[in-house]
Design an enzyme around this catalytic site. Structure first.
Site, PDB file in Angstrom:
ATOM      1  N   TRP A 126       0.810  -1.204   0.000  1.00  0.00           N
ATOM      2  CA  TRP A 126       0.000   0.000   0.000  1.00  0.00           C
ATOM      3  C   TRP A 126       0.849   1.262   0.000  1.00  0.00           C
ATOM      4  O   TRP A 126       0.584   2.205  -0.733  1.00  0.00           O
ATOM      5  CB  TRP A 126      -0.901   0.044   1.235  1.00  0.00           C
ATOM      6  CG  TRP A 126      -1.993  -0.970   1.263  1.00  0.00           C
ATOM      7  CD1 TRP A 126      -2.308  -1.885   0.295  1.00  0.00           C
ATOM      8  CD2 TRP A 126      -2.921  -1.162   2.313  1.00  0.00           C
ATOM      9  NE1 TRP A 126      -3.363  -2.647   0.689  1.00  0.00           N
ATOM     10  CE2 TRP A 126      -3.776  -2.230   1.939  1.00  0.00           C
ATOM     11  CE3 TRP A 126      -3.121  -0.563   3.548  1.00  0.00           C
ATOM     12  CZ2 TRP A 126      -4.807  -2.693   2.744  1.00  0.00           C
ATOM     13  CZ3 TRP A 126      -4.137  -1.019   4.352  1.00  0.00           C
ATOM     14  CH2 TRP A 126      -4.979  -2.068   3.954  1.00  0.00           C
ATOM     15  N   GLU A 130       3.234  -3.264  13.376  1.00  0.00           N
ATOM     16  CA  GLU A 130       3.973  -2.736  12.228  1.00  0.00           C
ATOM     17  C   GLU A 130       4.692  -1.443  12.563  1.00  0.00           C
ATOM     18  O   GLU A 130       5.765  -1.168  12.028  1.00  0.00           O
ATOM     19  CB  GLU A 130       3.042  -2.546  11.035  1.00  0.00           C
ATOM     20  CG  GLU A 130       2.747  -3.844  10.296  1.00  0.00           C
ATOM     21  CD  GLU A 130       2.084  -3.634   8.957  1.00  0.00           C
ATOM     22  OE1 GLU A 130       1.515  -2.538   8.737  1.00  0.00           O
ATOM     23  OE2 GLU A 130       2.115  -4.562   8.126  1.00  0.00           O
TER      24      GLU A 130
END
Length: 328
Positions: A217, A283
């Site tokens: 992304w 993350e």
């Protein structure tokens, strides 16, 4: 983008909509596979400097994408590497590669069969591989036919009732098993999510001391928009204007010692945040780690493409497809 890669993406997208059934239980031991005994891999002395980056990596072949970082680490895209040179080098090393997958709950029920079958077909073909399947006590593995150079180990996940975060549970257990025996069995280790499906060969071009996966992304977006942690009290905090890339936590790799270092930094960061009364994501902690400890090799979004999006022109081949991000 080549027709082959388009077809691979379409086939994988169709697979998401099918219900895969398990075909019985595979015992934890007795699966076929010719792998060096425990300790044999680490007993070999290897000098990666024997192979120069210029011997196998040609960034000029892909002027359309970022192929080298500011700290001179290669970014692996289709067309930038010569796998034959790498195979000649690593073929002399007598190495073993570990592949750890965390498989619990409904996601594992749906995807583990596809993950293991695709890994058998495409991951490190021609090299000894130990697949570490981390499962809860109630889970049963699907039937797997014997495969050359493959061994499967089932590792029980130790639950932490006081800590509900699955990422923390995954990383804590991974670190525990690296210490107990993975570091004695494997020269390199990859950790992947069970909802990833190999589409084509993923081989020795991905090996390195510390391997990070670029996020599908965010690679194509401006760095100023990256979702780094901005809470100053968090151990994952990265100041505005700083940072390199945004990395995906679904896949990471490296030597067992470097994986263990990452695990320890992550778990310590989570506990620090808990004591500070803040909460960041897995993350974001991962990105803070790689901000401070630069990866030695980066994998392009081809190695973890999101099934929700049709690949843009820079994605010449979808090597690994992640399915659960599509919300299925």
């Amino acid at each position: 983008m080549s027709h082959g890669s388009v077809d691979a993406w379409r086939v994988a997208a169709e697979l998401v909509d099918t219900d895969e059934e398990f075909h019985g239980e595979v015992p934890a031991t007795g699966l076929a596979g010719s792998v060096s005994p425990a300790g044999a891999a680490s007993s070999q002395t290897r000098d990666p400097a024997e192979l120069r980056l210029s011997d196998w990596f040609n960034p000029r072949n892909r002027p359309d994408v970022t192929t080298t970082t500011d700290w001179q680490a290669p970014v692996i895209w289709e067309g930038t590497f010569d796998r034959r040179v790498l195979q000649r080098f690593y073929g002399r090393q007598n190495l073993t590669v570990g592949l750890a997958v965390f498989a619990t709950g409904r996601v594992a029920d749906r995807y583990l069969d596809m993950f293991l079958k695709s890994a058998n077909e495409h991951f490190m073909v021609g090299y000894p591989v130990i697949v570490y399947v981390m499962v809860d006590s109630s889970f049963k593995l699907p039937y797997l036919p014997p495969a050359p150079l493959r061994t499967f180990r089932v590792l029980a996940i130790k639950q932490d009732g006081w800590w509900p975060d699955l990422h923390f549970l995954r990383m804590k257990n991974l670190g525990k098993y690296v210490v107990s025996h993975i570091q004695e069995e494997a020269d390199f280790l990859f950790s992947m999510s069970v909802d990833q499906i190999f589409q084509t060969d993923v081989g020795v071009e991905t090996l390195g001391a510390a391997v990070a996966q670029l996020h599908a992304w965010w690679y194509f977006r401006d760095k100023q928009d990256f979702p780094y942690e901005r809470e100053l009290r968090s151990a994952a905090y990265i100041p505005l204007g700083e940072g390199d890339f945004f990395y995906d936590g679904a896949m990471l790799g490296g030597t067992p010692s470097r994986i263990l270092d990452l695990v320890e930094a992550y778990t310590n960061g989570v506990l620090h945040d808990f004591n500070q009364g803040v909460h960041s994501t897995y993350e974001r902690h991962l990105n803070k780690y790689f901000f401070l400890h630069k990866p030695t090799k980066l994998l392009s979004p081809e190695y973890n493409w999101d099934a929700a999006f049709y690949p843009p022109p820079p994605i010449q081949y979808v090597k690994v497809l992640q399915l659960a991000k599509k919300g299925l």
